[in-house]
Scaffold this active site. Sequence first.
Site, short mmCIF file in Angstrom:
data_model
loop_
_atom_site.label_atom_id
_atom_site.label_comp_id
_atom_site.label_asym_id
_atom_site.label_seq_id
_atom_site.Cartn_x
_atom_site.Cartn_y
_atom_site.Cartn_z
N THR A 192 1.19 -0.78 0.32
CA THR A 192 0.19 0.28 -0.04
C THR A 192 1.19 0.83 0.42
O THR A 192 1.88 0.78 0.34
CB THR A 192 -0.79 -0.46 1.07
OG1 THR A 192 -2.13 -1.12 1.05
CG2 THR A 192 -1.37 1.48 1.98
N ARG A 220 -15.33 -5.54 1.36
CA ARG A 220 -14.71 -4.65 2.56
C ARG A 220 -14.23 -3.66 2.16
O ARG A 220 -13.40 -2.93 1.26
CB ARG A 220 -13.42 -5.85 2.28
CG ARG A 220 -12.58 -5.75 3.32
CD ARG A 220 -11.38 -5.07 3.08
NE ARG A 220 -10.55 -5.14 3.60
CZ ARG A 220 -9.70 -5.14 3.95
NH1 ARG A 220 -9.37 -3.84 3.73
NH2 ARG A 220 -8.33 -5.09 4.69
N GLY A 222 -11.58 -1.25 4.50
CA GLY A 222 -10.25 -0.99 4.78
C GLY A 222 -10.46 0.07 5.42
O GLY A 222 -11.26 1.01 5.69
N GLY A 243 -0.93 -1.68 6.69
CA GLY A 243 -0.68 -2.98 7.73
C GLY A 243 -2.14 -3.17 7.08
O GLY A 243 -2.77 -3.44 6.68
N1 ASP Z 1 -4.36 -1.47 5.15
C1 ASP Z 1 -4.55 -1.47 4.09
C2 ASP Z 1 -5.88 -2.25 4.64
O1 ASP Z 1 -6.15 -3.31 4.76
C3 ASP Z 1 -3.52 -2.90 3.10
C4 ASP Z 1 -2.04 -2.41 3.02
O2 ASP Z 1 -1.97 -1.26 4.29
O3 ASP Z 1 -0.98 -2.90 2.75
O4 ASP Z 1 -6.74 -1.94 3.45
#
Ligand code: ASP
Length: 318
Positions: A192, A220, A222, A243
């Site tokens: 990300t 979904r 995030g 994350g």
């Molecule tokens: N935080 C992001 C999510 O859960 C994913 C990531 O940061 O890699 O959508």
Amino acid sequence: MFSFLLRPIIHLERGVGMKTIIVHGGTGSFKSDKDFDEHRRGVEEAVIHGYSTLEERNSSEEAVIAAVSKMEENPTFNCGRGSVLNYNGQIEMDAAIMDNNLNAGAVSGLKRVLHPIEVARAVMEQTDHVLLAGAELEEFVKVLEFPRDETLVVPHRFNQWKAELERIERGEKTRFGKSISLARKAQEYHSTCGAVAIDDHGRLVAGTSTGGMSMKSFGRVGDTPIIGAGTYADSFGAVSATGHGEKIMKLTLSRLVAFFMEQYPAQKSVDIALERARYFDCECGLIAIDRYGNIGIGHTSKDMSWAFIKDGHPPVVF
Ligand code: ASP
């Protein structure tokens, strides 16, 4: 009344100069040296582009948009082109932007647009809302004539999706993912992207853009577009998180860092927030800038890609 809001601010160091930008390119565990190198090159390129925009325009908003857009164009990162696929084999992206005056815009489940961060900015600047999703978001994209992009799915993401689908079919993983242990998740690198910047006016901006978690349920949402979870800014600082989104949301991690920045410099604030994240087994990474231009970077995961440029100095890359 409300005297607690006026309590003295302690332990803050003054930054040497104001213009500063930090970017991150996700967290987790690099698969290979090639993976490591691609992320290193990608965040360096993004931070240089973001900083040159900051110098030209003296606008932290433009700098964040420039840096995040660069990563959205780079298939290495899980945002824009190169986003991971959901269970249906589609890309649904989340993004958010926020500044120190509490202006904020976010999108969730965005499809077929190369620069979700630009759509989030349009929500901030052209609507009375903070977060758009679903049919109304589709309508918004149409009315504002954002170009549609049919080239967002890249081969390595498609192969990743196929392999995960096969795992589900073999019964090694459940459709909704509950059987994946955190240890297994931590072996992946999520990519990300995000950026935080401060300009010479002291204006702070945070932006984050993602395809989310691979194989996520369609629909979904995030942490990235949830204000205070994956993205936050106020007069004390700007924060972008990356994350495991579900955990980050429950901890309202970015807001937590901003809260600590009321009293402490960015690095100490990130460190305290990460202690809490670690306690709750939250695999994550954070970048932050406080109102004096101090920077904070940290992660609970094994790896994180990041880069910053402070006051015209050469880029520092992870
Ligand atoms: N935080 C992001 C999510 O859960 C994913 C990531 O940061 O890699 O959508």
